[in-house]
Design a protein around this motif. Structure first.
Motif, mmCIF file in Angstrom:
data_model
loop_
_atom_site.group_PDB
_atom_site.id
_atom_site.type_symbol
_atom_site.label_atom_id
_atom_site.label_comp_id
_atom_site.label_asym_id
_atom_site.label_seq_id
_atom_site.Cartn_x
_atom_site.Cartn_y
_atom_site.Cartn_z
ATOM 1 N N HIS A 15 41.426 37.939 30.239
ATOM 2 C CA HIS A 15 40.966 36.878 31.202
ATOM 3 C C HIS A 15 39.895 37.534 32.512
ATOM 4 O O HIS A 15 38.888 37.266 32.616
ATOM 5 N N ILE A 16 40.625 38.751 32.799
ATOM 6 C CA ILE A 16 40.082 39.370 33.801
ATOM 7 C C ILE A 16 38.584 39.990 33.220
ATOM 8 O O ILE A 16 37.641 40.058 33.864
ATOM 9 N N ALA A 17 38.814 40.527 31.952
ATOM 10 C CA ALA A 17 37.421 41.069 31.367
ATOM 11 C C ALA A 17 36.402 39.903 31.262
ATOM 12 O O ALA A 17 35.230 40.179 31.509
ATOM 13 N N MET A 18 36.899 38.780 30.925
ATOM 14 C CA MET A 18 35.787 37.778 30.741
ATOM 15 C C MET A 18 35.418 37.389 32.218
ATOM 16 O O MET A 18 33.961 36.878 32.395
ATOM 17 N N MET A 19 36.197 37.467 33.173
ATOM 18 C CA MET A 19 35.803 37.076 34.575
ATOM 19 C C MET A 19 34.728 37.851 34.955
ATOM 20 O O MET A 19 33.939 37.719 35.561
ATOM 21 N N MET A 75 35.464 46.308 26.591
ATOM 22 C CA MET A 75 34.148 46.402 27.338
ATOM 23 C C MET A 75 34.443 46.341 28.605
ATOM 24 O O MET A 75 33.902 47.065 29.308
ATOM 25 N N ALA A 76 35.501 45.358 29.203
ATOM 26 C CA ALA A 76 35.809 45.367 30.553
ATOM 27 C C ALA A 76 36.209 46.790 31.198
ATOM 28 O O ALA A 76 35.951 47.206 32.110
ATOM 29 N N ALA A 77 37.487 47.247 30.422
ATOM 30 C CA ALA A 77 37.783 48.574 30.783
ATOM 31 C C ALA A 77 36.827 49.540 30.848
ATOM 32 O O ALA A 77 36.983 50.379 31.866
ATOM 33 N N TYR A 78 35.934 49.482 30.057
ATOM 34 C CA TYR A 78 34.896 50.689 30.081
ATOM 35 C C TYR A 78 34.104 50.665 31.187
ATOM 36 O O TYR A 78 33.885 51.313 32.099
ATOM 37 N N LYS A 79 33.691 49.225 31.676
ATOM 38 C CA LYS A 79 32.700 48.924 32.776
ATOM 39 C C LYS A 79 33.478 49.318 34.214
ATOM 40 O O LYS A 79 32.914 49.777 34.998
ATOM 41 N N LEU A 80 34.723 48.851 34.235
ATOM 42 C CA LEU A 80 35.493 48.972 35.227
ATOM 43 C C LEU A 80 35.813 50.465 35.620
ATOM 44 O O LEU A 80 35.955 50.726 36.575
ATOM 45 N N SER A 81 36.058 51.049 34.500
ATOM 46 C CA SER A 81 36.503 52.530 34.755
ATOM 47 C C SER A 81 35.442 53.475 35.113
ATOM 48 O O SER A 81 35.698 54.481 35.953
#
Length: 380
Positions: free
Chosen positions: A35-39, A135-141
């Motif tokens: 959910h957080i990744a999509m947000m 993808m979200a983990a990659y961008k946030l990291s």
């Protein structure tokens, strides 16, 4: 005239918030990390409502309060776009589709004693969700890991999670480490950090009234930390142990939570229906989500001030890294349990390529496409 333009602008923002989070509530499978990744993709990359750094701060702060993390993130995002009204609109629109779908399942279950088979569609969705999370983990990291020390902390947090250390221990451990790092830098040995948790107790009753259902789920919503699996442990001790619910109904409720989109806490809707019909479903849903609305309403305006404080800024940095580590750990665990044959491997690889090659593609298409592909591959 300017006042009229302001009103029109506010209505436009609220409509945008409502549309976005209603859509996410309909397609957001895979739990809080997904959910957080999509947000992140929708509100940071596509719509530019906030910076990546601020989004990370919201994730970190949300992890430190009780309640469903992804639902609370919708509220934060709504507040950023359209103030306190946006907070409530975002939260309600995200919860409503899942609660409605769960309510339909609850009615069918009560009428016919079994759940419809949607496994072929979920079969395709789960591997695709992993690619969205990655993808979200990659961008946030890239934003969270600001130093070698934070990189080391991220690796240690991932290892701790994979070895079964409770996620709350990891998060609060990171927050304590953030304080220690600040005082080490300042050559100050003084440390004073207390995080109180107040657990309410309600008397148990033999008769399950609508008020009883509301109070039980209000209590759970006010003290629940961690994943949906922690919720199930609470439900077992609060409802099954008191004779209000059978173990079989709880297991079926867990299944509904897994196969429906949106927040897993709408499992409460299903259970409330079994306990006291339609009114029980409303009471349970309202009770379990009410604390989150109140906590986010209080917390959101404080986060920019928290970031300006050097002590709390260090805490946010370490908690943000731990939050990214949790997302990665969840992703690895999901992959281990989901990618079990050539079909799921194929869906995962295709989804991963699409996510990283077509970064502007809406995640809704990935979810819908993978569900259809999963359905087709079950016949191969």
């Amino acid at each position: 005239m300017s006042e009229i333009n302001k009103t029109v602008s506010q209505k436009k923002d609220l409509k945008e918030v409502a549309t976005l989070f209603f859509k996410l509530g309909c397609i957001a499978f895979g739990g809080p990390a997904a959910h957080i990744a999509m947000m992140e993709d929708e509100v940071v990359t596509k719509r530019k409502w906030m910076t990546q750094e601020h989004f990370l701060d919201l994730v970190g702060a949300t992890n430190l309060i009780p309640g469903p993390n992804s639902t609370e993130m919708t509220m934060h995002c709504g507040h950023e776009r359209a103030g306190w009204k946006g907070l409530f609109v975002a939260g309600i629109c995200f919860i409503f589709p899942a609660a409605l779908i769960t309510g339909v399942f609850a009615w069918l279950y009560q009428e016919y004693g079994q759940l419809p088979d949607v496994n072929p569609f979920i079969y395709g969705i789960k591997p695709a969700v992993i690619s969205i999370i990655l993808m979200a983990a990659y961008k946030l990291s890239k934003k969270a890991i600001k130093s070698k020390l934070l990189a080391l902390l991220c690796i240690l947090a991932i290892i701790a999670c994979l070895f079964g250390v409770n996620e709350i221990i990891v998060l609060f451990g990171a927050s304590i480490l953030g304080v220690l790092l600040f005082f080490i830098k300042r050559n100050n040995n003084y440390l004073n950090s207390i995080i109180p948790l107040f657990i309410m107790q309600f008397s148990t009753e033999t008769k399950v009234s609508t008020l009883s259902v509301f109070l039980v789920f209000l209590k759970i919503g006010a003290i629940l930390y961690g994943s949906g699996y922690v919720l199930f442990a609470f439900l077992d001790s609060e409802l099954v142990a008191n004779g209000w619910l059978t173990k079989q109904v709880l297991l079926d409720a867990i299944a509904v939570g897994q196969i429906t989109p949106g927040p897993i806490l709408t499992t409460a809707t299903f259970i409330g229906w079994q306990m006291n019909g339609f009114l029980g479903a409303l009471a349970a849903t309202f009770g379990i989500f009410l604390p989150s609305f109140l906590l986010v309403l209080i917390l959101n305006p404080l986060i920019p001030k928290m970031r300006k404080s050097k002590v709390i800024g260090n805490i946010l940095d370490t908690v943000n890294v731990a939050a990214v580590a949790l997302i990665i750990a969840v992703c690895l665990e999901m992959a281990k349990n989901t990618i079990t044959d050539w079909r799921t491997t194929l869906i995962a690889i295709v989804s991963l390529l699409i996510v990283f090659l077509f970064k502007k593609l809406n995640s809704a298409f990935i979810v819908l496409g993978s569900s259809f592909l999963g359905y087709l591959l079950t016949f191969v």
